[in-house]
Design a protein around this motif. Structure first.
Motif, PDB file in Angstrom:
ATOM      1  N   GLY A  26      -2.278  10.095   2.106  1.00  0.00           N
ATOM      2  CA  GLY A  26      -1.827   8.729   1.865  1.00  0.00           C
ATOM      3  C   GLY A  26      -1.326   8.063   3.131  1.00  0.00           C
ATOM      4  N   ALA A  27      -0.603   8.821   3.955  1.00  0.00           N
ATOM      5  CA  ALA A  27      -0.086   8.271   5.208  1.00  0.00           C
ATOM      6  C   ALA A  27      -1.225   7.878   6.140  1.00  0.00           C
ATOM      7  CB  ALA A  27       0.823   9.289   5.890  1.00  0.00           C
ATOM      8  N   GLN A  28      -2.276   8.676   6.165  1.00  0.00           N
ATOM      9  CA  GLN A  28      -3.401   8.379   7.055  1.00  0.00           C
ATOM     10  C   GLN A  28      -4.224   7.199   6.539  1.00  0.00           C
ATOM     11  OE1 GLN A  28      -1.885   9.921   9.440  1.00  0.00           O
ATOM     12  NE2 GLN A  28      -3.854  10.476  10.323  1.00  0.00           N
ATOM     13  N   VAL A  29      -4.346   7.075   5.219  1.00  0.00           N
ATOM     14  CA  VAL A  29      -5.028   5.901   4.655  1.00  0.00           C
ATOM     15  C   VAL A  29      -4.235   4.640   4.993  1.00  0.00           C
ATOM     16  CG1 VAL A  29      -5.700   4.757   2.507  1.00  0.00           C
ATOM     17  CG2 VAL A  29      -6.160   7.198   2.819  1.00  0.00           C
ATOM     18  N   LEU A  30      -2.926   4.713   4.859  1.00  0.00           N
ATOM     19  CA  LEU A  30      -2.072   3.588   5.242  1.00  0.00           C
ATOM     20  C   LEU A  30      -2.260   3.250   6.714  1.00  0.00           C
ATOM     21  CD1 LEU A  30       0.255   1.566   4.819  1.00  0.00           C
ATOM     22  CD2 LEU A  30       1.851   3.464   5.163  1.00  0.00           C
ATOM     23  N   ALA A  31      -2.303   4.276   7.565  1.00  0.00           N
ATOM     24  CA  ALA A  31      -2.487   4.051   9.006  1.00  0.00           C
ATOM     25  C   ALA A  31      -3.824   3.374   9.285  1.00  0.00           C
ATOM     26  CB  ALA A  31      -2.393   5.380   9.753  1.00  0.00           C
ATOM     27  N   ALA A  32      -4.874   3.781   8.566  1.00  0.00           N
ATOM     28  CA  ALA A  32      -6.190   3.165   8.758  1.00  0.00           C
ATOM     29  C   ALA A  32      -6.172   1.693   8.354  1.00  0.00           C
ATOM     30  CB  ALA A  32      -7.239   3.922   7.950  1.00  0.00           C
ATOM     31  N   CYS A  33      -5.507   1.385   7.241  1.00  0.00           N
ATOM     32  CA  CYS A  33      -5.414  -0.012   6.785  1.00  0.00           C
ATOM     33  C   CYS A  33      -4.630  -0.869   7.780  1.00  0.00           C
ATOM     34  CB  CYS A  33      -4.757  -0.065   5.414  1.00  0.00           C
ATOM     35  SG  CYS A  33      -5.746   0.659   4.084  1.00  0.00           S
ATOM     36  N   VAL A  34      -3.557  -0.303   8.329  1.00  0.00           N
ATOM     37  CA  VAL A  34      -2.763  -1.034   9.327  1.00  0.00           C
ATOM     38  C   VAL A  34      -3.576  -1.271  10.583  1.00  0.00           C
ATOM     39  CG1 VAL A  34      -0.801  -0.820  10.905  1.00  0.00           C
ATOM     40  CG2 VAL A  34      -0.506  -0.327   8.473  1.00  0.00           C
ATOM     41  N   GLU A  35      -4.296  -0.241  11.023  1.00  0.00           N
ATOM     42  CA  GLU A  35      -5.109  -0.380  12.241  1.00  0.00           C
ATOM     43  C   GLU A  35      -6.185  -1.449  12.066  1.00  0.00           C
ATOM     44  OE1 GLU A  35      -7.745   2.445  15.273  1.00  0.00           O
ATOM     45  OE2 GLU A  35      -6.483   3.348  13.725  1.00  0.00           O
ATOM     46  N   LEU A  36      -6.729  -1.580  10.851  1.00  0.00           N
ATOM     47  CA  LEU A  36      -7.747  -2.591  10.581  1.00  0.00           C
ATOM     48  C   LEU A  36      -7.146  -3.955  10.244  1.00  0.00           C
ATOM     49  CD1 LEU A  36     -10.144  -0.417   8.382  1.00  0.00           C
ATOM     50  CD2 LEU A  36     -10.605  -1.265  10.696  1.00  0.00           C
ATOM     51  N   ASP A  37      -5.809  -4.019  10.179  1.00  0.00           N
ATOM     52  CA  ASP A  37      -5.103  -5.259   9.872  1.00  0.00           C
ATOM     53  C   ASP A  37      -5.495  -5.813   8.501  1.00  0.00           C
ATOM     54  OD1 ASP A  37      -3.122  -7.011  10.657  1.00  0.00           O
ATOM     55  OD2 ASP A  37      -4.523  -8.461  11.533  1.00  0.00           O
ATOM     56  N   LEU A  38      -5.752  -4.908   7.538  1.00  0.00           N
ATOM     57  CA  LEU A  38      -6.223  -5.324   6.220  1.00  0.00           C
ATOM     58  C   LEU A  38      -5.162  -6.106   5.454  1.00  0.00           C
ATOM     59  CD1 LEU A  38      -8.219  -2.183   5.023  1.00  0.00           C
ATOM     60  CD2 LEU A  38      -9.122  -4.413   5.696  1.00  0.00           C
ATOM     61  N   PHE A  39      -3.902  -5.748   5.620  1.00  0.00           N
ATOM     62  CA  PHE A  39      -2.843  -6.431   4.864  1.00  0.00           C
ATOM     63  C   PHE A  39      -2.702  -7.883   5.310  1.00  0.00           C
ATOM     64  CE2 PHE A  39      -1.682  -1.893   5.012  1.00  0.00           C
ATOM     65  CZ  PHE A  39      -1.835  -1.614   3.658  1.00  0.00           C
ATOM     66  N   THR A  40      -2.846  -8.125   6.599  1.00  0.00           N
ATOM     67  CA  THR A  40      -2.803  -9.496   7.094  1.00  0.00           C
ATOM     68  C   THR A  40      -4.029 -10.272   6.629  1.00  0.00           C
ATOM     69  OG1 THR A  40      -1.578  -8.779   9.057  1.00  0.00           O
ATOM     70  CG2 THR A  40      -2.648 -10.927   9.165  1.00  0.00           C
ATOM     71  N   GLN A  41      -5.184  -9.602   6.624  1.00  0.00           N
ATOM     72  CA  GLN A  41      -6.411 -10.256   6.168  1.00  0.00           C
ATOM     73  C   GLN A  41      -6.307 -10.706   4.703  1.00  0.00           C
ATOM     74  OE1 GLN A  41     -10.324  -8.678   7.275  1.00  0.00           O
ATOM     75  NE2 GLN A  41      -9.299  -7.067   8.462  1.00  0.00           N
ATOM     76  N   LEU A  42      -5.624  -9.923   3.883  1.00  0.00           N
ATOM     77  CA  LEU A  42      -5.520 -10.229   2.456  1.00  0.00           C
ATOM     78  C   LEU A  42      -4.296 -11.078   2.114  1.00  0.00           C
ATOM     79  CD1 LEU A  42      -6.534  -6.772   0.953  1.00  0.00           C
ATOM     80  CD2 LEU A  42      -7.890  -8.878   0.949  1.00  0.00           C
ATOM     81  N   ARG A  43      -3.504 -11.405   3.120  1.00  0.00           N
ATOM     82  CA  ARG A  43      -2.267 -12.144   2.856  1.00  0.00           C
ATOM     83  C   ARG A  43      -2.542 -13.524   2.269  1.00  0.00           C
ATOM     84  NH1 ARG A  43       2.759 -12.646   7.191  1.00  0.00           N
ATOM     85  NH2 ARG A  43       4.309 -13.383   5.683  1.00  0.00           N
ATOM     86  N   GLY A  44      -3.660 -14.129   2.633  1.00  0.00           N
ATOM     87  CA  GLY A  44      -3.984 -15.469   2.140  1.00  0.00           C
ATOM     88  C   GLY A  44      -4.574 -15.486   0.746  1.00  0.00           C
ATOM     89  N   GLY A  45      -4.879 -14.319   0.191  1.00  0.00           N
ATOM     90  CA  GLY A  45      -5.460 -14.265  -1.150  1.00  0.00           C
ATOM     91  C   GLY A  45      -6.583 -13.250  -1.215  1.00  0.00           C
ATOM     92  N   PRO A  46      -7.134 -13.011  -2.422  1.00  0.00           N
ATOM     93  CA  PRO A  46      -8.201 -12.012  -2.605  1.00  0.00           C
ATOM     94  C   PRO A  46      -9.437 -12.316  -1.766  1.00  0.00           C
ATOM     95  CG  PRO A  46      -7.287 -12.709  -4.722  1.00  0.00           C
ATOM     96  CD  PRO A  46      -6.730 -13.648  -3.690  1.00  0.00           C
ATOM     97  N   LYS A  47     -10.094 -11.246  -1.341  1.00  0.00           N
ATOM     98  CA  LYS A  47     -11.330 -11.379  -0.569  1.00  0.00           C
ATOM     99  C   LYS A  47     -12.331 -10.336  -1.027  1.00  0.00           C
ATOM    100  CE  LYS A  47      -9.562 -13.374   3.754  1.00  0.00           C
ATOM    101  NZ  LYS A  47      -9.490 -13.210   5.230  1.00  0.00           N
TER     102      LYS A  47
END
Length: 396
Positions: free
Chosen positions: A77-98
């Motif tokens: 789980g920690a490594q999946v979280l790290a991968a999402c952070v590295e890809l900046d996925l949370f910022t990408q989805l901040r504006g709404g679903p994609k």
């Protein structure tokens, strides 16, 4: 007659104490025997077979199996979280679903693998899939997107995971060099006392992870009772900036290693509280603390030092304080509450990899404060005791 009654009372009290000691010892031995029997019984094959077969015990067994599996999969789980952070996925989805195609992935990650990553992120509760098949943030993912400090700490933890690849090595004497020990360079007794090329790097990590800690400290301690504050290890001045904005009558001194203090001075120059904050560069192990303050704060400073160094820092704080002044420490502190057990374990291993301090209880901190000369140590309420606890003590 009074003497005879006194002797009788003493004899009765002696017999009562003896009986109490016998019962205490008996209870302890019974508990010890019962605990040993229970351990042998539950670890036996017959009990394990019964626990799987019988409905009531089956529910309990499945609960503990899920917990055990959670321990085993925690790193995934920690490594999946790290991968999402590295890809900046949370910022990408901040504006709404994609949709998957609307998300940005490196060219080497093909759509099928990108979908697998998002599916795994969903299984850990980081994102969710709506009816249209688009990806959106969960509450957990939204918290990460809202606080840039979380992403900084996730990236920083790559160092800890590197050190944990050989966990038993951390318990060896002497301990091998670790990533965290090299990063938090000041914990190394062989590091330079006054010049630290690593100091700006770890100050950036501290500053990024500080907002939630600052909120808890500001809400938990009555700063308005004080006039002059010295913040030891003040970093870039985030805490003092917020504090002085809230308490207009306070004057402050920020003390940290020379390169950090110089950096803080430049960052504070354009703030509204710049005229009320002095900065001073110092090596805590060598230099005396600046005098003439009625409050000294150590925010996440104390727990990453061994007892002897911490007692020395407390003694320096005692000497620098005005009579009647207080020392406030804000640290993660050990707790016996079951809900805090995993947090205790995390900090224990993190500090072990740092090679410096250890997680302490409120009572252990209070004992060190008394040995340095302080009196009346008392805790203060924290909004987030899982992350930070508050304890202050007074100089007579």
């Amino acid at each position: 007659m009074a003497v005879t009654l006194g002797e009788s009372d003493a004899s009765a009290k002696g017999r009562a104490q003896k009986l109490k000691n016998i019962m205490t010892d008996f209870t302890h031995q019974l508990s010890k025997s019962a605990s040993g029997w229970m351990s042998r019984f539950t670890a036996g094959n017959r009990f394990q077979e019964m626990a799987i077969r019988l409905p009531f015990f089956n529910q309990i067994t499945r609960h503990y199996l899920r917990d055990l599996f959670g321990l085993m999969t925690g790193f995934v789980g920690a490594q999946v979280l790290a991968a999402c952070v590295e890809l900046d996925l949370f910022t990408q989805l901040r504006g709404g679903p994609k949709s998957l195609s609307a998300l940005c992935f490196p060219s080497k990650i093909k759509p099928r693998e990108a979908a697998r990553l998002m599916q795994t992120a969903e299984s850990f509760g980081l994102v969710k899939i709506n009816r249209r098949g688009d990806y959106a943030l969960t509450l957990k993912g939204s918290a990460i997107a809202a606080d840039p400090g979380i992403a900084v700490m996730v990236k920083h933890h790559a160092r800890l995971y590197q050190d944990l690849q050989s966990p038993l090595a951390l318990f060896e004497t002497p301990m091998p060099r670790t990533e965290l020990r090299d990063f938090w360079h000041y914990t190394d007794p062989e590091s330079a006392a006054t010049e630290d090329k690593h100091s700006l790097a770890y100050s950036d990590v501290m500053a990024a992870s500080q907002p939630m800690v600052i909120d808890a400290v500001l809400a938990g301690f009555p700063f308005h009772h004080h006039k002059r504050i010295l913040d030891i290890g003040g970093g870039h001045g985030g805490f003092l900036t917020r504090l002085l904005s809230k308490v207009p009558e306070l004057e402050a001194t920020l003390a940290d290693l020379p390169p950090v203090a110089d950096d803080a001075k430049a960052k504070l120059a354009n703030t509204s509280v710049a005229q009320r904050i002095k900065t001073t560069g110092m090596a805590f192990r060598v230099d005396a603390f600046p005098p003439d303050h009625d409050l000294i704060t150590m925010i996440r400073i104390a727990f990453d030092h061994p007892d002897e160094r911490l007692e020395m820092l407390f003694s320096k704080a005692f000497e620098a304080l005005d009579s009647g002044g207080r020392l406030l420490i804000a640290e993660p502190m050990a707790s016996k509450k079951r809900s805090r057990a995993a947090i205790n374990g995390y900090f224990d291993m993190y500090l072990l990899a740092m090679g410096g301090g250890r997680l302490r209880t409120v009572e252990e901190f209070a004992s060190l404060l008394r040995r340095a000369g302080f009196e009346a140590p008392r805790p203060h309420k924290s909004r987030t005791p899982e992350l930070i606890s508050l304890l202050s003590a007074r100089k007579p």
